[in-house]
Write a protein that holds these residues in place. Sequence first.
Motif, PDB file in Angstrom:
ATOM      1  N   LEU A   1     -13.462   9.200   2.436  1.00  0.00           N
ATOM      2  CA  LEU A   1     -13.385   9.166   0.889  1.00  0.00           C
ATOM      3  C   LEU A   1     -12.336   8.061   0.452  1.00  0.00           C
ATOM      4  CD1 LEU A   1     -14.407  10.914  -1.529  1.00  0.00           C
ATOM      5  CD2 LEU A   1     -12.233  11.982  -1.425  1.00  0.00           C
ATOM      6  N   LYS A   2     -11.910   7.215   1.416  1.00  0.00           N
ATOM      7  CA  LYS A   2     -10.579   6.139   1.153  1.00  0.00           C
ATOM      8  C   LYS A   2     -11.002   5.205   0.275  1.00  0.00           C
ATOM      9  CE  LYS A   2      -7.383   7.126   4.909  1.00  0.00           C
ATOM     10  NZ  LYS A   2      -7.067   6.639   6.502  1.00  0.00           N
ATOM     11  N   PRO A   3     -12.256   4.746   0.437  1.00  0.00           N
ATOM     12  CA  PRO A   3     -12.762   3.529  -0.691  1.00  0.00           C
ATOM     13  C   PRO A   3     -12.636   4.278  -2.059  1.00  0.00           C
ATOM     14  CG  PRO A   3     -14.237   3.624   1.330  1.00  0.00           C
ATOM     15  CD  PRO A   3     -13.201   4.946   1.523  1.00  0.00           C
ATOM     16  N   VAL A   4     -13.003   5.523  -2.125  1.00  0.00           N
ATOM     17  CA  VAL A   4     -12.745   6.215  -3.633  1.00  0.00           C
ATOM     18  C   VAL A   4     -11.477   6.065  -3.815  1.00  0.00           C
ATOM     19  CG1 VAL A   4     -13.374   8.070  -4.981  1.00  0.00           C
ATOM     20  CG2 VAL A   4     -14.949   7.316  -3.171  1.00  0.00           C
ATOM     21  N   GLN A   5     -10.594   6.398  -3.044  1.00  0.00           N
ATOM     22  CA  GLN A   5      -9.085   6.773  -3.515  1.00  0.00           C
ATOM     23  C   GLN A   5      -8.560   5.159  -3.908  1.00  0.00           C
ATOM     24  OE1 GLN A   5      -8.116   8.548   0.455  1.00  0.00           O
ATOM     25  NE2 GLN A   5      -7.328  10.226  -0.925  1.00  0.00           N
ATOM     26  N   ALA A   6      -9.183   4.230  -3.207  1.00  0.00           N
ATOM     27  CA  ALA A   6      -8.522   2.877  -3.432  1.00  0.00           C
ATOM     28  C   ALA A   6      -9.229   1.996  -4.778  1.00  0.00           C
ATOM     29  CB  ALA A   6      -9.138   1.742  -2.275  1.00  0.00           C
ATOM     30  N   VAL A   7     -10.449   2.752  -5.062  1.00  0.00           N
ATOM     31  CA  VAL A   7     -10.931   2.288  -6.385  1.00  0.00           C
ATOM     32  C   VAL A   7      -9.998   2.953  -7.368  1.00  0.00           C
ATOM     33  CG1 VAL A   7     -12.864   2.969  -7.985  1.00  0.00           C
ATOM     34  CG2 VAL A   7     -13.295   2.178  -5.683  1.00  0.00           C
ATOM     35  N   ALA A   8      -9.801   4.422  -7.194  1.00  0.00           N
ATOM     36  CA  ALA A   8      -8.826   4.916  -8.216  1.00  0.00           C
ATOM     37  C   ALA A   8      -7.535   4.259  -8.280  1.00  0.00           C
ATOM     38  CB  ALA A   8      -8.682   6.283  -7.921  1.00  0.00           C
ATOM     39  N   MET A   9      -6.997   3.692  -7.336  1.00  0.00           N
ATOM     40  CA  MET A   9      -5.779   3.125  -7.566  1.00  0.00           C
ATOM     41  C   MET A   9      -5.861   1.708  -8.142  1.00  0.00           C
ATOM     42  SD  MET A   9      -3.550   4.023  -3.819  1.00  0.00           S
ATOM     43  CE  MET A   9      -4.939   3.838  -2.866  1.00  0.00           C
ATOM     44  N   VAL A  10      -6.935   0.730  -7.814  1.00  0.00           N
ATOM     45  CA  VAL A  10      -7.132  -0.305  -8.642  1.00  0.00           C
ATOM     46  C   VAL A  10      -7.282  -0.150 -10.003  1.00  0.00           C
ATOM     47  CG1 VAL A  10      -8.695  -2.228  -8.517  1.00  0.00           C
ATOM     48  CG2 VAL A  10      -7.995  -1.505  -6.583  1.00  0.00           C
ATOM     49  N   ARG A  11      -8.117   0.853 -10.394  1.00  0.00           N
ATOM     50  CA  ARG A  11      -8.322   1.310 -11.706  1.00  0.00           C
ATOM     51  C   ARG A  11      -6.914   1.609 -12.391  1.00  0.00           C
ATOM     52  NH1 ARG A  11     -13.445   5.217 -12.952  1.00  0.00           N
ATOM     53  NH2 ARG A  11     -15.154   3.956 -11.817  1.00  0.00           N
ATOM     54  N   ALA A  12      -6.136   1.964 -11.659  1.00  0.00           N
ATOM     55  CA  ALA A  12      -4.590   2.398 -12.095  1.00  0.00           C
ATOM     56  C   ALA A  12      -3.625   1.230 -12.062  1.00  0.00           C
ATOM     57  CB  ALA A  12      -4.081   3.575 -11.509  1.00  0.00           C
ATOM     58  N   GLY A  13      -4.341  -0.141 -11.803  1.00  0.00           N
ATOM     59  CA  GLY A  13      -3.417  -1.314 -11.743  1.00  0.00           C
ATOM     60  C   GLY A  13      -2.918  -1.985 -10.607  1.00  0.00           C
ATOM     61  N   LEU A  14      -3.729  -1.255  -9.555  1.00  0.00           N
ATOM     62  CA  LEU A  14      -3.193  -1.980  -8.085  1.00  0.00           C
ATOM     63  C   LEU A  14      -3.839  -3.320  -8.279  1.00  0.00           C
ATOM     64  CD1 LEU A  14      -1.747  -1.394  -5.457  1.00  0.00           C
ATOM     65  CD2 LEU A  14      -3.798  -0.587  -4.707  1.00  0.00           C
ATOM     66  N   PRO A  15      -2.737  -4.233  -7.872  1.00  0.00           N
ATOM     67  CA  PRO A  15      -3.205  -5.777  -7.905  1.00  0.00           C
ATOM     68  C   PRO A  15      -3.742  -6.247  -6.691  1.00  0.00           C
ATOM     69  CG  PRO A  15      -0.970  -5.654  -8.060  1.00  0.00           C
ATOM     70  CD  PRO A  15      -1.313  -4.337  -7.870  1.00  0.00           C
ATOM     71  N   LEU A  16      -3.752  -5.770  -5.501  1.00  0.00           N
ATOM     72  CA  LEU A  16      -4.112  -5.972  -4.187  1.00  0.00           C
ATOM     73  C   LEU A  16      -5.280  -6.685  -4.114  1.00  0.00           C
ATOM     74  CD1 LEU A  16      -2.417  -3.216  -1.966  1.00  0.00           C
ATOM     75  CD2 LEU A  16      -1.409  -5.475  -2.772  1.00  0.00           C
ATOM     76  N   GLU A  17      -5.482  -7.499  -3.536  1.00  0.00           N
ATOM     77  CA  GLU A  17      -6.991  -8.222  -2.983  1.00  0.00           C
ATOM     78  C   GLU A  17      -7.171  -8.415  -1.440  1.00  0.00           C
ATOM     79  OE1 GLU A  17      -9.060  -8.542  -5.198  1.00  0.00           O
ATOM     80  OE2 GLU A  17      -8.145  -8.582  -7.312  1.00  0.00           O
ATOM     81  N   GLY A  18      -8.098  -8.807  -1.071  1.00  0.00           N
ATOM     82  CA  GLY A  18      -8.346  -9.251   0.250  1.00  0.00           C
ATOM     83  C   GLY A  18      -7.931  -8.252   1.367  1.00  0.00           C
ATOM     84  N   GLU A  19      -7.179  -8.731   2.315  1.00  0.00           N
ATOM     85  CA  GLU A  19      -6.714  -7.928   3.652  1.00  0.00           C
ATOM     86  C   GLU A  19      -5.965  -6.955   3.163  1.00  0.00           C
ATOM     87  OE1 GLU A  19      -4.668 -10.425   6.421  1.00  0.00           O
ATOM     88  OE2 GLU A  19      -6.470 -11.317   7.104  1.00  0.00           O
ATOM     89  N   LEU A  20      -5.042  -7.142   1.975  1.00  0.00           N
ATOM     90  CA  LEU A  20      -4.099  -5.917   1.760  1.00  0.00           C
ATOM     91  C   LEU A  20      -4.993  -4.909   0.963  1.00  0.00           C
ATOM     92  CD1 LEU A  20      -0.903  -7.706   0.857  1.00  0.00           C
ATOM     93  CD2 LEU A  20      -1.461  -6.767   3.104  1.00  0.00           C
ATOM     94  N   LEU A  21      -5.761  -5.137   0.170  1.00  0.00           N
ATOM     95  CA  LEU A  21      -6.719  -4.131  -0.431  1.00  0.00           C
ATOM     96  C   LEU A  21      -7.761  -3.560   0.569  1.00  0.00           C
ATOM     97  CD1 LEU A  21      -7.684  -2.537  -2.851  1.00  0.00           C
ATOM     98  CD2 LEU A  21      -9.120  -4.582  -3.336  1.00  0.00           C
ATOM     99  N   SER A  22      -8.069  -4.238   1.633  1.00  0.00           N
ATOM    100  CA  SER A  22      -8.883  -3.402   2.660  1.00  0.00           C
ATOM    101  C   SER A  22      -8.052  -2.506   3.340  1.00  0.00           C
ATOM    102  CB  SER A  22      -9.382  -4.426   3.779  1.00  0.00           C
ATOM    103  OG  SER A  22     -10.199  -3.770   4.691  1.00  0.00           O
ATOM    104  N   LEU A  23      -6.738  -2.925   3.467  1.00  0.00           N
ATOM    105  CA  LEU A  23      -5.754  -1.948   4.203  1.00  0.00           C
ATOM    106  C   LEU A  23      -5.500  -0.735   3.373  1.00  0.00           C
ATOM    107  CD1 LEU A  23      -3.900  -1.702   6.866  1.00  0.00           C
ATOM    108  CD2 LEU A  23      -2.182  -2.784   5.460  1.00  0.00           C
ATOM    109  N   ALA A  24      -5.325  -0.849   2.092  1.00  0.00           N
ATOM    110  CA  ALA A  24      -5.150   0.436   1.260  1.00  0.00           C
ATOM    111  C   ALA A  24      -6.397   1.303   1.361  1.00  0.00           C
ATOM    112  CB  ALA A  24      -5.025   0.113  -0.346  1.00  0.00           C
ATOM    113  N   ALA A  25      -7.379   1.112   1.961  1.00  0.00           N
ATOM    114  CA  ALA A  25      -8.627   1.723   2.136  1.00  0.00           C
ATOM    115  C   ALA A  25      -9.041   2.141   3.877  1.00  0.00           C
ATOM    116  CB  ALA A  25     -10.044   1.151   1.490  1.00  0.00           C
ATOM    117  N   ALA A  26      -7.962   1.756   4.353  1.00  0.00           N
ATOM    118  CA  ALA A  26      -7.971   1.952   5.808  1.00  0.00           C
ATOM    119  C   ALA A  26      -7.793   3.110   6.557  1.00  0.00           C
ATOM    120  CB  ALA A  26      -7.108   0.571   6.606  1.00  0.00           C
ATOM    121  N   SER A  27      -8.482   3.399   7.716  1.00  0.00           N
ATOM    122  CA  SER A  27      -8.218   4.203   8.741  1.00  0.00           C
ATOM    123  C   SER A  27      -7.854   3.461  10.016  1.00  0.00           C
ATOM    124  CB  SER A  27      -9.251   5.199   9.145  1.00  0.00           C
ATOM    125  OG  SER A  27      -9.251   6.049   8.113  1.00  0.00           O
TER     126      SER A  27
END
Length: 338
Positions: free
Chosen positions: A63-89
């Motif tokens: 479910l982590k990609p969904v959680q990451a989408v929610a954070m980006v919708r809430a303003g999380l400005p990460l891109e690239g490697e760091l956004l991938s890490l936000a959805a990572a195991s």
Amino acid sequence: MYSSSLAEAPAIREPLHAPVAHLVRGGVTEGIHYGSVVVLGPDGEVDFQLGDIEVAFYPRSALKPVQAVAMVRAGLPLEGELLSLAAASHSGEERHLAGTRRILELAGVTEDDLRNVPDMPFGRAVRDAWVREGRLPSRPAQNCSGKHAAMLYTCRLNDWPLDGYLDPEHPLQQAIAEIVEDLTGQRIARVTVDGCGAPLFSVSLNGLARAAARITTAAPGTPEARVADAMREHAEMASGSGRDVAALMRAVPGLLAKDGFEGVGVAALPDGRAVAVKIADGADRARVPVTAAALARAGVDPALLTEFAGEPLLGGGVPVGCVRPVRALDPVSLPACA
């Protein structure tokens, strides 16, 4: 097509799983892995199913990609490697730890603000190296630390309190729950605590597949597309070196894939085709070949999936069998087991 209205929460009951893979040794079925599988077509309709795809279950880290989408919708400005890490195991490699610390730095917080559980690295080789070096468990090394760092960053950007960011009633978790329901198309059945300490939302296997499909079919530049692009372009940041989900995304053009503890897997293509898998006994040795077989059922060229047929069973150090998806899932089977 996907409906904008939410379906009721899936039922909480004992799952009616079905055989999804056979453990074959020397031509004899030695064991059976039960589970459930769903394959969605480009229109979001179920093209194939095995087992119980509508019962409530926990997607775990899938479910982590969904959680990451929610954070980006809430303003999380990460891109690239760091956004991938936000959805990572992640596997706990040095690049994962460095990325987590970078997100914390951007948020203006420290490792002391993390509330995921301290752990050793998830990647076997990395963990073994830590043991040899006498290193101790830590919060950044735990496989969900990128997600937790991103959660703190999202809280800081929205002036939400950092304390209690894992409480299901916290504004962050309420925002995530809203997007879980939006993308799965159904109400959450139950909320509990995941292994890392974050809230864990129970949906259905069908709902998980729908969410993945909606992420991969979203318009360019949307939060969904940003997460999908980041994970596909930086697959090893969302998992680790030698991990099967990273290899799967490399092998199949445009594929987004994510694994989760207890035998959960989800994958989706840009045209909306998607698969989701739950292995009842939590065995990864079945998750990988069953996911590959489901992708073949979805129309992925089987030639792209040969390395995901599963590890051979050994006897005396030589291959004597395999874990083979059931014929209902894989009618044009991989080479027969010994």
